[in-house]
Each structure stands twice: as C-alpha cells, then as structure tokens.
Design a protein around this motif. Sequence first.
Motif, PDB file in Angstrom:
ATOM      1  N   MET A 132       0.826  -1.212   0.000  1.00 30.68           N
ATOM      2  CA  MET A 132       0.000   0.000   0.000  1.00 30.68           C
ATOM      3  C   MET A 132       0.861   1.262   0.000  1.00 30.68           C
ATOM      4  O   MET A 132       0.518   2.253  -0.656  1.00 30.68           O
ATOM      5  CB  MET A 132      -0.917  -0.007   1.226  1.00 30.68           C
ATOM      6  N   VAL A 133       1.979   1.233   0.722  1.00 33.51           N
ATOM      7  CA  VAL A 133       2.849   2.410   0.764  1.00 33.51           C
ATOM      8  C   VAL A 133       3.416   2.707  -0.620  1.00 33.51           C
ATOM      9  O   VAL A 133       3.429   3.857  -1.076  1.00 33.51           O
ATOM     10  CB  VAL A 133       3.993   2.201   1.783  1.00 33.51           C
ATOM     11  N   LEU A 134       3.893   1.654  -1.306  1.00 33.42           N
ATOM     12  CA  LEU A 134       4.466   1.862  -2.635  1.00 33.42           C
ATOM     13  C   LEU A 134       3.422   2.387  -3.620  1.00 33.42           C
ATOM     14  O   LEU A 134       3.752   3.136  -4.549  1.00 33.42           O
ATOM     15  CB  LEU A 134       5.066   0.558  -3.160  1.00 33.42           C
ATOM     16  N   ARG A 135       2.172   2.023  -3.408  1.00 37.63           N
ATOM     17  CA  ARG A 135       1.128   2.433  -4.347  1.00 37.63           C
ATOM     18  C   ARG A 135       0.528   3.796  -4.018  1.00 37.63           C
ATOM     19  O   ARG A 135       0.224   4.579  -4.917  1.00 37.63           O
ATOM     20  CB  ARG A 135       0.014   1.385  -4.364  1.00 37.63           C
ATOM     21  N   LEU A 136       0.333   4.092  -2.740  1.00 40.69           N
ATOM     22  CA  LEU A 136      -0.480   5.256  -2.379  1.00 40.69           C
ATOM     23  C   LEU A 136       0.229   6.311  -1.547  1.00 40.69           C
ATOM     24  O   LEU A 136      -0.278   7.425  -1.423  1.00 40.69           O
ATOM     25  CB  LEU A 136      -1.731   4.787  -1.612  1.00 40.69           C
ATOM     26  N   PHE A 137       1.370   5.978  -0.951  1.00 38.80           N
ATOM     27  CA  PHE A 137       1.979   6.904  -0.002  1.00 38.80           C
ATOM     28  C   PHE A 137       2.378   8.220  -0.671  1.00 38.80           C
ATOM     29  O   PHE A 137       2.315   9.283  -0.061  1.00 38.80           O
ATOM     30  CB  PHE A 137       3.194   6.266   0.670  1.00 38.80           C
ATOM     31  N   LEU A 138       2.818   8.172  -1.922  1.00 39.95           N
ATOM     32  CA  LEU A 138       3.160   9.393  -2.648  1.00 39.95           C
ATOM     33  C   LEU A 138       1.968   9.915  -3.450  1.00 39.95           C
ATOM     34  O   LEU A 138       1.780  11.129  -3.581  1.00 39.95           O
ATOM     35  CB  LEU A 138       4.349   9.146  -3.588  1.00 39.95           C
ATOM     36  N   ARG A 139       1.178   9.006  -3.985  1.00 36.91           N
ATOM     37  CA  ARG A 139       0.056   9.419  -4.851  1.00 36.91           C
ATOM     38  C   ARG A 139      -0.955  10.275  -4.099  1.00 36.91           C
ATOM     39  O   ARG A 139      -1.350  11.358  -4.566  1.00 36.91           O
ATOM     40  CB  ARG A 139      -0.629   8.181  -5.431  1.00 36.91           C
ATOM     41  N   SER A 140      -1.393   9.802  -2.922  1.00 37.24           N
ATOM     42  CA  SER A 140      -2.446  10.518  -2.196  1.00 37.24           C
ATOM     43  C   SER A 140      -2.020  11.926  -1.792  1.00 37.24           C
ATOM     44  O   SER A 140      -2.762  12.891  -2.033  1.00 37.24           O
ATOM     45  CB  SER A 140      -2.890   9.700  -0.978  1.00 37.24           C
ATOM     46  N   PRO A 141      -0.841  12.122  -1.183  1.00 41.35           N
ATOM     47  CA  PRO A 141      -0.435  13.500  -0.864  1.00 41.35           C
ATOM     48  C   PRO A 141      -0.292  14.386  -2.106  1.00 41.35           C
ATOM     49  O   PRO A 141      -0.635  15.577  -2.070  1.00 41.35           O
ATOM     50  CB  PRO A 141       0.923  13.317  -0.159  1.00 41.35           C
ATOM     51  N   ILE A 142       0.226  13.803  -3.213  1.00 44.72           N
ATOM     52  CA  ILE A 142       0.375  14.583  -4.443  1.00 44.72           C
ATOM     53  C   ILE A 142      -0.989  15.049  -4.959  1.00 44.72           C
ATOM     54  O   ILE A 142      -1.176  16.197  -5.370  1.00 44.72           O
ATOM     55  CB  ILE A 142       1.114  13.757  -5.520  1.00 44.72           C
ATOM     56  N   ILE A 143      -1.964  14.147  -4.943  1.00 45.82           N
ATOM     57  CA  ILE A 143      -3.323  14.512  -5.380  1.00 45.82           C
ATOM     58  C   ILE A 143      -3.893  15.602  -4.479  1.00 45.82           C
ATOM     59  O   ILE A 143      -4.472  16.600  -4.951  1.00 45.82           O
ATOM     60  CB  ILE A 143      -4.249  13.279  -5.381  1.00 45.82           C
ATOM     61  N   VAL A 144      -3.725  15.426  -3.133  1.00 44.54           N
ATOM     62  CA  VAL A 144      -4.299  16.386  -2.188  1.00 44.54           C
ATOM     63  C   VAL A 144      -3.685  17.768  -2.382  1.00 44.54           C
ATOM     64  O   VAL A 144      -4.394  18.766  -2.581  1.00 44.54           O
ATOM     65  CB  VAL A 144      -4.090  15.886  -0.732  1.00 44.54           C
ATOM     66  N   PHE A 145      -2.358  17.842  -2.329  1.00 40.99           N
ATOM     67  CA  PHE A 145      -1.712  19.151  -2.442  1.00 40.99           C
ATOM     68  C   PHE A 145      -1.725  19.654  -3.886  1.00 40.99           C
ATOM     69  O   PHE A 145      -1.796  20.871  -4.122  1.00 40.99           O
ATOM     70  CB  PHE A 145      -0.281  19.064  -1.901  1.00 40.99           C
ATOM     71  N   GLY A 146      -1.650  18.734  -4.856  1.00 41.68           N
ATOM     72  CA  GLY A 146      -1.747  19.142  -6.252  1.00 41.68           C
ATOM     73  C   GLY A 146      -3.099  19.748  -6.561  1.00 41.68           C
ATOM     74  O   GLY A 146      -3.208  20.766  -7.267  1.00 41.68           O
ATOM     75  N   ALA A 147      -4.162  19.144  -6.022  1.00 42.26           N
ATOM     76  CA  ALA A 147      -5.511  19.680  -6.236  1.00 42.26           C
ATOM     77  C   ALA A 147      -5.647  21.066  -5.607  1.00 42.26           C
ATOM     78  O   ALA A 147      -6.280  21.962  -6.166  1.00 42.26           O
ATOM     79  CB  ALA A 147      -6.544  18.727  -5.645  1.00 42.26           C
ATOM     80  N   MET A 148      -5.036  21.245  -4.429  1.00 44.10           N
ATOM     81  CA  MET A 148      -5.096  22.548  -3.771  1.00 44.10           C
ATOM     82  C   MET A 148      -4.360  23.602  -4.606  1.00 44.10           C
ATOM     83  O   MET A 148      -4.861  24.728  -4.800  1.00 44.10           O
ATOM     84  CB  MET A 148      -4.467  22.460  -2.379  1.00 44.10           C
ATOM     85  N   ILE A 149      -3.177  23.239  -5.135  1.00 42.99           N
ATOM     86  CA  ILE A 149      -2.406  24.176  -5.963  1.00 42.99           C
ATOM     87  C   ILE A 149      -3.176  24.522  -7.244  1.00 42.99           C
ATOM     88  O   ILE A 149      -3.242  25.692  -7.661  1.00 42.99           O
ATOM     89  CB  ILE A 149      -1.017  23.580  -6.291  1.00 42.99           C
ATOM     90  N   MET A 150      -3.750  23.500  -7.872  1.00 43.22           N
ATOM     91  CA  MET A 150      -4.524  23.738  -9.095  1.00 43.22           C
ATOM     92  C   MET A 150      -5.721  24.643  -8.815  1.00 43.22           C
ATOM     93  O   MET A 150      -6.104  25.484  -9.640  1.00 43.22           O
ATOM     94  CB  MET A 150      -5.001  22.409  -9.697  1.00 43.22           C
ATOM     95  N   ALA A 151      -6.319  24.478  -7.643  1.00 44.62           N
ATOM     96  CA  ALA A 151      -7.445  25.333  -7.264  1.00 44.62           C
ATOM     97  C   ALA A 151      -6.993  26.785  -7.118  1.00 44.62           C
ATOM     98  O   ALA A 151      -7.722  27.719  -7.493  1.00 44.62           O
ATOM     99  CB  ALA A 151      -8.067  24.832  -5.963  1.00 44.62           C
ATOM    100  N   PHE A 152      -5.775  26.995  -6.574  1.00 47.18           N
ATOM    101  CA  PHE A 152      -5.247  28.345  -6.426  1.00 47.18           C
ATOM    102  C   PHE A 152      -5.008  28.993  -7.798  1.00 47.18           C
ATOM    103  O   PHE A 152      -5.137  30.213  -7.942  1.00 47.18           O
ATOM    104  CB  PHE A 152      -3.938  28.330  -5.625  1.00 47.18           C
ATOM    105  N   THR A 153      -4.636  28.167  -8.788  1.00 47.90           N
ATOM    106  CA  THR A 153      -4.422  28.729 -10.136  1.00 47.90           C
ATOM    107  C   THR A 153      -5.728  29.198 -10.764  1.00 47.90           C
ATOM    108  O   THR A 153      -5.718  30.032 -11.668  1.00 47.90           O
ATOM    109  CB  THR A 153      -3.762  27.691 -11.062  1.00 47.90           C
ATOM    110  N   ILE A 154      -6.832  28.633 -10.283  1.00 53.57           N
ATOM    111  CA  ILE A 154      -8.142  29.026 -10.832  1.00 53.57           C
ATOM    112  C   ILE A 154      -8.687  30.237 -10.095  1.00 53.57           C
ATOM    113  O   ILE A 154      -9.066  31.247 -10.719  1.00 53.57           O
ATOM    114  CB  ILE A 154      -9.128  27.838 -10.755  1.00 53.57           C
ATOM    115  N   ASP A 155      -8.729  30.137  -8.722  1.00 53.02           N
ATOM    116  CA  ASP A 155      -9.272  31.258  -7.951  1.00 53.02           C
ATOM    117  C   ASP A 155      -8.733  31.187  -6.524  1.00 53.02           C
ATOM    118  O   ASP A 155      -8.961  30.192  -5.817  1.00 53.02           O
ATOM    119  CB  ASP A 155     -10.799  31.220  -7.928  1.00 53.02           C
ATOM    120  N   VAL A 156      -8.039  32.230  -6.113  1.00 50.16           N
ATOM    121  CA  VAL A 156      -7.388  32.246  -4.796  1.00 50.16           C
ATOM    122  C   VAL A 156      -8.414  32.255  -3.680  1.00 50.16           C
ATOM    123  O   VAL A 156      -8.287  31.519  -2.678  1.00 50.16           O
ATOM    124  CB  VAL A 156      -6.442  33.463  -4.677  1.00 50.16           C
ATOM    125  N   LYS A 157      -9.441  33.058  -3.798  1.00 46.35           N
ATOM    126  CA  LYS A 157     -10.428  33.178  -2.729  1.00 46.35           C
ATOM    127  C   LYS A 157     -11.128  31.846  -2.452  1.00 46.35           C
ATOM    128  O   LYS A 157     -11.317  31.452  -1.305  1.00 46.35           O
ATOM    129  CB  LYS A 157     -11.449  34.257  -3.106  1.00 46.35           C
TER     130      LYS A 157
END
Length: 593
Positions: A132-157
């Motif tokens: 599970m670590v090899l499959r998800l340990f990097l993927r899940s944090p990347i999705i979480v923080f990547g989604a947050m960063i992508m959201a900031f590129t659309i609208d900061v507020k």
Amino acid sequence: MKKLFVYLKDYRKESVLAPLFKLLEAFFELFVPLVMASIIDRGIGSPGNSDVGHIVRMGLCLLLLAAVGLASSVTAQFFAARAAVGFSAKLRQAVFEHIQRLDFTNIDRAGTSTLITRMTSDINQVQSGVNMVLRLFLRSPIIVFGAMIMAFTIDVKSALIFVVAIPLLAVVVFGVMMITMPMYKKVQSALDRVLGITRENLTGVRVIRAFHQEQVEEKRFREQNNALSHLQTAVARISAVMNPLTYVIVNGAIIALIYTGALQVNMGNLTQGEVVAIINYMSQILVELVKLANLIVTITKALACADRVAGVLEIPAGEAAEKCNVSAQSAAEEAGKPVGDTMQYLPPYLEFDHVSLTYQGAGDKTLQDVHFRVERGQTIGIIGGTGSGKSSLVNMIPGFYPVTEGAIRLEGQNIQSIPMEQLRRRIGVVPQKAVLFKGTIRSNLQWGKPDATDEELWQAIDTAQAREVVEGRDGGLDAKVAQNGKNLSGGQKQRLTIARALVRKPEILILDDSASALDYATDAKLRQALKEVEKDTTTFIVSQRASTIRHADQILVLDDGMIVGIGTHEKLLEDCQVYQEIYYSQYEKEAVE
C-alpha cells in the motif's frame, strides 16, 4: 520497520518504479477537472454558442488521459506487488533462519505460538503495508496538495477553503493513527494467546477428551477469543470514525465552495466550468483522503506488526557463546597446562567442570556443581527421579542450553568455542519426545547423513531393532510417514528416531529416555546392539529403568539437580542410597540377593 528495510534492497528498482508510475497517474488525473472546465466553458458555453468539435477533441483527450492513467496504475500495481511479495518472502526466510539459530532458552522465552504468529500473520500485515505504501503513499499526498495548488491557479479566494479543510483532515487522520497504533499491538498479542490455546488444544485433543474437559477448554478458548474480539472491535470503532469525519469535513468544504463559487460566478469573477473544476478538485481530495485513511489503518497495523517481527530478529543468537566468552586458543592452552614439574595434563574426552544451569526466569538452579569425566567409547548411564535434571544435563552437551557456571570441554576444548555446526555434526541426539517429519522413512533417516546408502540405513535400522517396522510397511524405506509420524506407534517412532541418530555414526550418542515405549525384550536387544556399535562412540543413556543403564561403564545418579552418586551398578548399590531406592523400587530385594 527501519531494521526490516534491508530485505527490500534487492527490489530497489521496483520500489522506485511503483511510486513513480503512481505519480504519473496522479499528474494525469489532476488535468481532468481542467479538461472538464474547458468542455463546459468553451464546448457547451451559452445556449446557441456551443462548440461540438471542441467537445469531441476534449472527450478524446479525456479518453487518452484515462488510458495512460490506467496503464500507469497497472504498471505501478505490478511493481508494488512484486516488491512486497519478494520482501515478505525474504523477511520470512530470515526470521525462520534466525529462529533456527536460537538456543532453547530463547525459544522457550519467546514461545512457540508467538513465533508462529509473527512468521505468518505479522509478516502478511507488513507485506500489505509495503504494498500500500508503494502504491499510495506518494500518490495521495500529491493529489491532495496538487488539487489545492490547481485550485489556487483558478481562484485564490475559493482555494482558501482548501487551506482550512486540509489541516483539519490531517488532524483527524494522524490523530486516529496515533491512537490505534498501540491498540493494534495489543490485538496481535491477543492473537498470540488465541493461537497458543488453539495449538495446545489440537496437540492435546486426546488428553482433553480422555478427561472430559471439552467444556473447560471451550470456555478458556471463548474467554480469550472474546478478549481478542473486544480489542478488535474497539480499535475498529476508532478507525471507523475516520471515514465519516473526513466526509463531513470535505462535504462541508464542498458546500462552502458551491456557495463561494456561486457568488463569484454572479459577480463575473469565475466561469461555471471553473467552479465545477474547483468542486472536482475537492472531490478528488475526498476520494484520496478516504484512500489515505485506509492506508493509514494498514500502515498502523503494519508498523505494529513490523515491531513484533523485528523483536524476533533482535533476540540474540549464540547467546551461550557470549556468556562463556572462551576462545579456542585459551581452551587449547588450558588443555596443555602443566601439572607439577614433569608431566602435562592430558584432558579426558568429555568433561563437565563444575557445571551449573539456571533456566531463564527460574528462581533456583536446575543443575548445580555437576562434575565428572568421560573417556572416549564409554557408556554413561544417567538416572534419577522426575525433575532431577537428567534431560537438562544431556541437552547442554550439544549446546541446546548455555552453561550458567563452569564449563563443558570436549577433548580439552570448551564446547562454546567450537562452531555450533561442527559440534553438532559430531553428536547424535534421540530426544525424549520422538519426532518424525512428513515424508518417507528414508527421508527421515537421512537427516543425519543426506548421502547415506541403503546399506548404511539398514545397518542403523537393525541396530535400532526397527527392521520389522520398515519391512512391515508398503514401500519399505520409501513408505510414507505422516506429519509428526502420526501413522506410527510410539515404540515404532522411538526406534526410527534412534536409527536416524545412528545413521550419521556420531562420536557422541545421546539417548534421552528414548526407549521408554519399548518392551523389556526389545530394550535389551537394543542395548546389546548398541554395544556392538563402533567402539569409539561415547554413549549417554538417560532412563528411568535401572535395567537399561545397569551395564554402563559409569552411572550418574541425580537428585534435585546434583550428582549424588557416580560409579558402576555394583558400587552404587553399596554406596548410593538414592540409587538403591530407585533400583529396589523396580526389583524385589530378595530376588536380587
């Protein structure tokens, strides 16, 4: 867990490629909401202003992203599974080999049931954790923080809602992890106890039924099983809190996003497609955090089990050698030390030099100040009451238990300075409990000498009075032996274990009450045959029967862990009260006279 990573070193490539392909899948997944936003804003647009061609192109782009993501996911799964299974196989092999090197003291202290649990259930949990670590340990944090960063590129507020939601989710996930990790260790310990009772009941089922104790044992099992069940229920309840709490936080954030997005659209600061993209990013975070929550539960179990497995590997092997700390050089010097001015001391073949033994955790000494010498080729009889230390004494010769005080010397050399494999190659042991392994009679007899010929096997069989046992079964030497020899009687198993020890033609033969299931006639034939074995073989015979050891060159009489008599049968009958009591309890005094 860090101590176990060494068993993952042969799978470095898989351990790197699995998370990399998962990261690739994650990056492609992050582009999906943007494509969807483009389809809504440019493809669908306002009524009468749609672009079908753009919708088709973006649709094909979505299919391409899905195909590449699927290929990346399958590849990552393959590498992760290969690394996890290979890691667990190497770890299980290492644990098994380590257990094989432990002396009996450490095995007794650890317990058979817990060693079995740690080699099976615990390592399986660690394998799942690595996978599970090899499959998800990097993927899940990347999705979480990547989604947050992508959201900031659309609208900061609107994206500020992510800044609030993600820390709250982290508190929930890691809080549950900190609470449940020690509880999972307790669950595995309770599983040890259940396994111990199960093993005890299965091996002693005949005794339980003979004494009609089925209900007592069922009650004992039910108590431990219920205790395990309650522990598992408690930890499962805490772990189960994670999913609803994360759903509440994320769905609350989605409500806030819809409200904020609606205001922004109304003000003309955002398009409808951008609001949908931001909501999709929050949904991605929700899905990934659910996965991360399950991953945390699995990791928590794996870490608890990894500590238990590492605990087995931390049990010191060769502890006896460390305690004695006697080198081969010092033993050799001691063997040749001068006595007087003109002569050198010639060591006996085997010597117990004021030896004492205390089992770990025991209050009193099991053996105390045992001192005697044996010459090559002698037969030594050992007799005494139950619990007098007979088996303990002979178990120290092959180094099964470490000497607490004193020293045991073989040809002048302390046995602790002799490599264990070399020492045990010179010794043949027939244990008190006859143990045979699943296979054939031939495979069991060849344990002592894998390349033994049929002639050597039959010679040992004849000496052990087991010819009728072998010839009476279909297949002879190739007759099947069930697990633990359950298709053989007690006497048949004893004779075959004696033959197994004789096949290797040992220098020292230890018979630890190994003829207790034989009738007197067969016992007498066995003793006569053992006399005709090579004259250089030194034989130790432990027995409760005076008739079995009465013709030995020396007889050791033990009482409460101390030698109370040494000598021949005739001498001990005159001088040793304990030996007299044992002998005359088995033979009428008048008949003897």
